[in-house]
Design a protein around this motif. Structure first.
Motif, PDB file in Angstrom:
ATOM      1  N   LYS A 146     -10.678   1.290  -9.149  1.00  0.00           N
ATOM      2  CA  LYS A 146      -9.334   1.309  -8.197  1.00  0.00           C
ATOM      3  C   LYS A 146      -9.589   0.775  -6.781  1.00  0.00           C
ATOM      4  O   LYS A 146     -10.689   0.916  -6.119  1.00  0.00           O
ATOM      5  N   VAL A 147      -8.492   0.060  -6.353  1.00  0.00           N
ATOM      6  CA  VAL A 147      -8.566  -0.585  -4.977  1.00  0.00           C
ATOM      7  C   VAL A 147      -7.366  -0.168  -4.337  1.00  0.00           C
ATOM      8  O   VAL A 147      -6.174   0.200  -4.843  1.00  0.00           O
ATOM      9  N   MET A 148      -7.673   0.491  -3.067  1.00  0.00           N
ATOM     10  CA  MET A 148      -6.520   0.638  -2.180  1.00  0.00           C
ATOM     11  C   MET A 148      -6.429  -0.229  -0.945  1.00  0.00           C
ATOM     12  O   MET A 148      -7.492  -0.512  -0.595  1.00  0.00           O
TER      13      MET A 148
ATOM     14  N   ILE B 155      -1.623  -9.532  -2.837  1.00  0.00           N
ATOM     15  CA  ILE B 155      -2.845  -9.074  -2.938  1.00  0.00           C
ATOM     16  C   ILE B 155      -3.244  -8.548  -4.368  1.00  0.00           C
ATOM     17  O   ILE B 155      -4.433  -8.494  -4.727  1.00  0.00           O
ATOM     18  N   ASP B 156      -2.492  -8.040  -5.301  1.00  0.00           N
ATOM     19  CA  ASP B 156      -2.699  -7.615  -6.660  1.00  0.00           C
ATOM     20  C   ASP B 156      -3.463  -8.881  -7.364  1.00  0.00           C
ATOM     21  O   ASP B 156      -4.741  -8.746  -7.931  1.00  0.00           O
ATOM     22  N   MET B 157      -2.870 -10.057  -7.068  1.00  0.00           N
ATOM     23  CA  MET B 157      -3.636 -11.218  -7.809  1.00  0.00           C
ATOM     24  C   MET B 157      -4.924 -11.710  -7.462  1.00  0.00           C
ATOM     25  O   MET B 157      -6.084 -11.879  -8.047  1.00  0.00           O
ATOM     26  N   GLU B 158      -5.173 -11.437  -5.852  1.00  0.00           N
ATOM     27  CA  GLU B 158      -6.497 -11.766  -5.313  1.00  0.00           C
ATOM     28  C   GLU B 158      -7.421 -10.908  -5.636  1.00  0.00           C
ATOM     29  O   GLU B 158      -8.606 -11.181  -5.927  1.00  0.00           O
ATOM     30  N   VAL B 159      -6.998  -9.556  -5.618  1.00  0.00           N
ATOM     31  CA  VAL B 159      -8.051  -8.630  -6.229  1.00  0.00           C
ATOM     32  C   VAL B 159      -8.270  -8.795  -7.564  1.00  0.00           C
ATOM     33  O   VAL B 159      -9.359  -8.624  -8.095  1.00  0.00           O
TER      34      VAL B 159
ATOM     35  N   ASN C 244       3.559   1.048   2.590  1.00  0.00           N
ATOM     36  CA  ASN C 244       2.685   0.154   3.354  1.00  0.00           C
ATOM     37  C   ASN C 244       1.292  -0.210   2.642  1.00  0.00           C
ATOM     38  O   ASN C 244       0.548  -0.912   3.080  1.00  0.00           O
ATOM     39  N   TYR C 245       0.949   0.785   1.573  1.00  0.00           N
ATOM     40  CA  TYR C 245      -0.097   0.647   1.030  1.00  0.00           C
ATOM     41  C   TYR C 245       0.224   0.671  -0.539  1.00  0.00           C
ATOM     42  O   TYR C 245       1.241   1.006  -1.004  1.00  0.00           O
ATOM     43  N   ILE C 246      -0.901  -0.025  -1.311  1.00  0.00           N
ATOM     44  CA  ILE C 246      -0.825  -0.151  -2.787  1.00  0.00           C
ATOM     45  C   ILE C 246      -2.249   0.268  -3.464  1.00  0.00           C
ATOM     46  O   ILE C 246      -3.210   0.235  -2.567  1.00  0.00           O
ATOM     47  N   SER C 247      -2.088   0.942  -4.518  1.00  0.00           N
ATOM     48  CA  SER C 247      -3.297   1.256  -5.433  1.00  0.00           C
ATOM     49  C   SER C 247      -3.238   0.358  -6.578  1.00  0.00           C
ATOM     50  O   SER C 247      -2.196   0.598  -7.122  1.00  0.00           O
ATOM     51  N   LEU C 248      -4.408  -0.182  -6.869  1.00  0.00           N
ATOM     52  CA  LEU C 248      -4.475  -1.010  -7.903  1.00  0.00           C
ATOM     53  C   LEU C 248      -5.350  -0.497  -8.876  1.00  0.00           C
ATOM     54  O   LEU C 248      -6.611  -0.371  -8.247  1.00  0.00           O
ATOM     55  N   SER C 249      -5.431  -0.191 -10.249  1.00  0.00           N
ATOM     56  CA  SER C 249      -6.230   0.171 -11.156  1.00  0.00           C
ATOM     57  C   SER C 249      -6.737  -0.714 -12.320  1.00  0.00           C
ATOM     58  O   SER C 249      -5.695  -1.127 -12.745  1.00  0.00           O
TER      59      SER C 249
ATOM     60  N   VAL D 259     -11.649  -9.316   0.573  1.00  0.00           N
ATOM     61  CA  VAL D 259     -10.002  -9.427   0.151  1.00  0.00           C
ATOM     62  C   VAL D 259      -9.385  -9.020   1.439  1.00  0.00           C
ATOM     63  O   VAL D 259      -9.520  -7.508   1.549  1.00  0.00           O
ATOM     64  N   GLU D 260      -8.588  -9.752   2.079  1.00  0.00           N
ATOM     65  CA  GLU D 260      -7.926  -9.186   3.325  1.00  0.00           C
ATOM     66  C   GLU D 260      -7.091  -7.987   3.002  1.00  0.00           C
ATOM     67  O   GLU D 260      -6.306  -8.154   1.868  1.00  0.00           O
ATOM     68  N   GLY D 261      -7.197  -6.876   3.621  1.00  0.00           N
ATOM     69  CA  GLY D 261      -6.374  -5.794   3.460  1.00  0.00           C
ATOM     70  C   GLY D 261      -6.868  -4.704   2.547  1.00  0.00           C
ATOM     71  O   GLY D 261      -6.346  -3.746   2.477  1.00  0.00           O
TER      72      GLY D 261
END
Length: 88
Positions: free
Chosen positions: A19-21, A28-32, A55-60, A81-83
């Motif tokens: 998980k990434v916040m 940003i999803d593609m960069e992660v 303002n924020y996104i959580s990716l799993s 990754v920036e952010g």
């Protein structure tokens, strides 16, 4: 607090939820996903959840890992990754 050895807790290979916040921004999803793919190649389609104010996104990502070094390297590189603010 009890100390433990991650190698004894995890049995490799195994599947983990990575998980990434991060600050929400275009792409940003593609960069992660690119970072995750470098360390655990697959065709990733992460689940995402936006914060209440957007303002924020959580990716799993469900990732299959082969060893502890692979996990450590993935966690370390995702912070480039920036952010990116936090990982679990």
């Amino acid at each position: 607090m009890t100390q433990y050895d991650r190698d004894k807790v995890w049995e490799f290979p195994c599947e983990i939820c990575f998980k990434v916040m991060a600050v929400h921004r275009e792409g940003i999803d593609m960069e992660v996903a690119e970072v995750v793919n470098r360390h655990a190649p697959s065709d990733y389609s992460p689940t995402s959840k936006m914060s209440r104010d957007g303002n924020y996104i959580s990716l799993s990502f469900m990732v299959t890992v082969e060893n502890r070094e692979q996990v450590d390297a993935m966690y370390k590189e995702v912070y480039t990754v920036e952010g990116v603010k936090m990982t679990l």
